[in-house]
Design an enzyme around this catalytic site. Structure first.
Site, PDB file in Angstrom:
ATOM      1  N   ASN A   9     -50.005 -26.136  31.944  1.00 50.45           N
ATOM      2  CA  ASN A   9     -49.171 -24.967  32.253  1.00 50.45           C
ATOM      3  C   ASN A   9     -48.207 -24.790  31.077  1.00 50.45           C
ATOM      4  O   ASN A   9     -47.275 -25.565  30.919  1.00 50.45           O
ATOM      5  CB  ASN A   9     -48.408 -25.232  33.562  1.00 50.45           C
ATOM      6  CG  ASN A   9     -47.418 -24.123  33.873  1.00 50.45           C
ATOM      7  OD1 ASN A   9     -47.387 -23.083  33.206  1.00 50.45           O
ATOM      8  ND2 ASN A   9     -46.601 -24.349  34.896  1.00 50.45           N
ATOM      9  N   TRP A  10     -48.476 -23.768  30.296  1.00 47.83           N
ATOM     10  CA  TRP A  10     -47.676 -23.580  29.068  1.00 47.83           C
ATOM     11  C   TRP A  10     -46.336 -22.917  29.338  1.00 47.83           C
ATOM     12  O   TRP A  10     -45.516 -22.787  28.425  1.00 47.83           O
ATOM     13  CB  TRP A  10     -48.479 -22.763  28.042  1.00 47.83           C
ATOM     14  CG  TRP A  10     -49.717 -23.445  27.552  1.00 47.83           C
ATOM     15  CD1 TRP A  10     -50.208 -24.674  27.945  1.00 47.83           C
ATOM     16  CD2 TRP A  10     -50.644 -22.957  26.574  1.00 47.83           C
ATOM     17  NE1 TRP A  10     -51.378 -24.961  27.284  1.00 47.83           N
ATOM     18  CE2 TRP A  10     -51.668 -23.914  26.434  1.00 47.83           C
ATOM     19  CE3 TRP A  10     -50.725 -21.782  25.819  1.00 47.83           C
ATOM     20  CZ2 TRP A  10     -52.736 -23.756  25.551  1.00 47.83           C
ATOM     21  CZ3 TRP A  10     -51.791 -21.614  24.938  1.00 47.83           C
ATOM     22  CH2 TRP A  10     -52.780 -22.604  24.808  1.00 47.83           C
ATOM     23  N   LYS A  11     -46.141 -22.474  30.562  1.00 45.75           N
ATOM     24  CA  LYS A  11     -44.876 -21.820  30.942  1.00 45.75           C
ATOM     25  C   LYS A  11     -44.533 -20.707  29.946  1.00 45.75           C
ATOM     26  O   LYS A  11     -45.432 -20.037  29.447  1.00 45.75           O
ATOM     27  CB  LYS A  11     -43.767 -22.870  31.092  1.00 45.75           C
ATOM     28  CG  LYS A  11     -44.186 -23.990  32.052  1.00 45.75           C
ATOM     29  CD  LYS A  11     -43.075 -24.895  32.492  1.00 45.75           C
ATOM     30  CE  LYS A  11     -43.632 -25.961  33.433  1.00 45.75           C
ATOM     31  NZ  LYS A  11     -42.620 -26.871  33.961  1.00 45.75           N
ATOM     32  N   HIS A  96     -45.480 -22.076  41.934  1.00 44.87           N
ATOM     33  CA  HIS A  96     -44.821 -23.093  41.108  1.00 44.87           C
ATOM     34  C   HIS A  96     -43.350 -23.190  41.504  1.00 44.87           C
ATOM     35  O   HIS A  96     -42.728 -22.185  41.849  1.00 44.87           O
ATOM     36  CB  HIS A  96     -44.957 -22.729  39.619  1.00 44.87           C
ATOM     37  CG  HIS A  96     -44.554 -23.867  38.736  1.00 44.87           C
ATOM     38  ND1 HIS A  96     -43.236 -24.150  38.455  1.00 44.87           N
ATOM     39  CD2 HIS A  96     -45.285 -24.812  38.097  1.00 44.87           C
ATOM     40  CE1 HIS A  96     -43.188 -25.214  37.669  1.00 44.87           C
ATOM     41  NE2 HIS A  96     -44.407 -25.643  37.447  1.00 44.87           N
ATOM     42  N   GLU A  98     -40.773 -23.387  39.828  1.00 44.90           N
ATOM     43  CA  GLU A  98     -39.892 -22.501  39.063  1.00 44.90           C
ATOM     44  C   GLU A  98     -39.922 -21.089  39.644  1.00 44.90           C
ATOM     45  O   GLU A  98     -38.908 -20.390  39.663  1.00 44.90           O
ATOM     46  CB  GLU A  98     -40.290 -22.529  37.573  1.00 44.90           C
ATOM     47  CG  GLU A  98     -39.853 -23.846  36.934  1.00 44.90           C
ATOM     48  CD  GLU A  98     -40.740 -24.366  35.826  1.00 44.90           C
ATOM     49  OE1 GLU A  98     -41.514 -23.595  35.246  1.00 44.90           O
ATOM     50  OE2 GLU A  98     -40.661 -25.586  35.546  1.00 44.90           O
ATOM     51  N   GLU A 168     -46.208 -31.165  42.879  1.00 45.77           N
ATOM     52  CA  GLU A 168     -45.262 -31.276  41.772  1.00 45.77           C
ATOM     53  C   GLU A 168     -43.861 -31.518  42.322  1.00 45.77           C
ATOM     54  O   GLU A 168     -43.154 -30.557  42.672  1.00 45.77           O
ATOM     55  CB  GLU A 168     -45.258 -29.982  40.947  1.00 45.77           C
ATOM     56  CG  GLU A 168     -46.612 -29.651  40.350  1.00 45.77           C
ATOM     57  CD  GLU A 168     -46.471 -28.809  39.081  1.00 45.77           C
ATOM     58  OE1 GLU A 168     -47.023 -29.230  38.055  1.00 45.77           O
ATOM     59  OE2 GLU A 168     -45.798 -27.767  39.105  1.00 45.77           O
ATOM     60  N   GLY A 174     -40.161 -31.586  34.055  1.00 47.20           N
ATOM     61  CA  GLY A 174     -39.364 -31.371  32.847  1.00 47.20           C
ATOM     62  C   GLY A 174     -38.220 -32.353  32.695  1.00 47.20           C
ATOM     63  O   GLY A 174     -37.339 -32.162  31.858  1.00 47.20           O
ATOM     64  N   SER A 214     -43.890 -34.290  34.559  1.00 50.62           N
ATOM     65  CA  SER A 214     -43.749 -35.228  33.450  1.00 50.62           C
ATOM     66  C   SER A 214     -44.977 -36.116  33.239  1.00 50.62           C
ATOM     67  O   SER A 214     -44.845 -37.312  32.960  1.00 50.62           O
ATOM     68  CB  SER A 214     -42.488 -36.087  33.612  1.00 50.62           C
ATOM     69  OG  SER A 214     -41.340 -35.259  33.600  1.00 50.62           O
ATOM     70  N   GLY A 235     -47.061 -29.905  32.048  1.00 49.41           N
ATOM     71  CA  GLY A 235     -46.190 -28.910  31.428  1.00 49.41           C
ATOM     72  C   GLY A 235     -45.975 -29.239  29.955  1.00 49.41           C
ATOM     73  O   GLY A 235     -46.836 -28.980  29.109  1.00 49.41           O
ATOM     74  N   GLY A 236     -44.850 -29.836  29.660  1.00 47.76           N
ATOM     75  CA  GLY A 236     -44.438 -30.085  28.277  1.00 47.76           C
ATOM     76  C   GLY A 236     -45.517 -30.698  27.390  1.00 47.76           C
ATOM     77  O   GLY A 236     -45.722 -30.246  26.253  1.00 47.76           O
TER      78      GLY A 236
HETATM   79  P1  13P Z   1     -43.628 -31.098  32.877  1.00 46.55           P
HETATM   80  O1  13P Z   1     -44.936 -31.782  32.606  1.00 46.55           O
HETATM   81  O2  13P Z   1     -42.996 -30.521  31.650  1.00 46.55           O
HETATM   82  O3  13P Z   1     -42.701 -31.960  33.678  1.00 46.55           O
HETATM   83  O4  13P Z   1     -43.951 -29.818  33.804  1.00 46.55           O
HETATM   84  C1  13P Z   1     -44.734 -29.996  34.930  1.00 46.55           C
HETATM   85  C2  13P Z   1     -45.057 -28.680  35.503  1.00 46.55           C
HETATM   86  O5  13P Z   1     -44.200 -27.964  35.992  1.00 46.55           O
HETATM   87  C3  13P Z   1     -46.448 -28.217  35.422  1.00 46.55           C
HETATM   88  O6  13P Z   1     -46.654 -27.071  36.173  1.00 46.55           O
END
Ligand code: 13P
Length: 254
Positions: A9-11, A96, A98, A168, A174, A214, A235-236
């Protein structure tokens, strides 16, 4: 029995050119991969260009990070599921944390989006997960139950073939703080049990439940070794080609 999925997920990261470059690196890294599904979710603006850049016979599937629950109309700023199909997406991430926390998405809205996405022929990655406060106050199971039951409301067992769940925990997103393998397994086996209750045991045994929060090269193996962890939503670390390649090449051998 369940083919693992590694999803990135590149956000809200990457310009179109940067996205095409990263997608190509991910695609190259899948050349030697076996028995793993790989999905990337670039931002909306990059989807069609990434779709064009990915080899037609390649292994990388494309997801969007959100969609709206209507087919078309006066919904300024929203994107319809069919538009994502048109852009080359096979999947969409919905619910998600977020979206839930920053944009106020309710279980009810997420459920409507889930139906709309499935009706348009997309596969859905439905995200669920408790906050730290919910976990520490003993409400984790209740929250997971509500998010799962309400998110999947009205779906048929056949539609569940097109659904992937991503657990998640919000406190692990994050933050660099990952759920331990045991914590992930506890939540995943609980969610699988919920799905058995909502549908039936065969559906629950087939559904893939990804862990997100993470996930990094140095913790993916331990997470993937858990019986009910069927993949990762990253994510990251999905923004770095080398890290994501290592995660795709997870190893559950001791
Ligand atoms: P991180 O891997 O940056 O913690 O993000 C996880 C995430 O929200 C994937 O959708």
């Amino acid at each position: 029995m369940r083919t693992p999925i590694i999803a990135g997920n590149w956000k809200m990261h990457k310009t179109i050119n940067e996205a095409v470059e990263l997608a190509s690196s991910v695609s190259d890294a899948t050349a030697v991969l076996d028995g793993v599904e790989v999905i990337i979710a670039p931002p909306f603006t990059a989807l069609s260009r990434v779709a064009e850049a990915l080899p037609a016979d390649g292994r990388v599937q494309l997801a969007a990070q959100n969609c709206y629950c209507e087919g078309q109309g006066a919904y300024t700023g929203e994107v319809a599921p069919a538009m994502l199909v048109d852009a080359g997406c096979s999947h969409v991430i919905l619910g998600h944390s977020e979206r839930r926390q920053l944009f106020g998405e309710s279980n009810e809205l997420i459920n409507r989006k889930t139906h709309a996405a499935l009706d348009a022929g997309l596969r859905v990655i439905l995200c669920i997960g408790e906050t730290l406060d919910e976990r520490e106050s003993g409400r984790m199971f209740e929250v997971l139950k509500d998010q799962t039951a309400e998110g999947l409301k009205g779906l048929t067992p056949e539609q569940m073939d097109q659904v992937v769940i991503a657990y998640e925990p919000v406190w692990a997103i994050g933050t660099g703080r990952t759920a331990s393998a045991d914590q992930a397994e506890e939540a995943h086996s609980f969610v699988r049990g919920l799905i058995a209750g909502l549908f039936d045991k065969p559906v629950s045994e087939k559904v893939r439940i990804l862990y997100g929060g993470s996930v990094k090269p140095d913790n993916v193996d331990g997470l993937m070794a858990q019986q009910n962890v069927d993949g990762a939503l990253v994510g990251g670390a999905s923004l770095k080609a080398d890290d994501f390649a290592r995660i795709m090449n997870f190893s559950v051998e001791a």
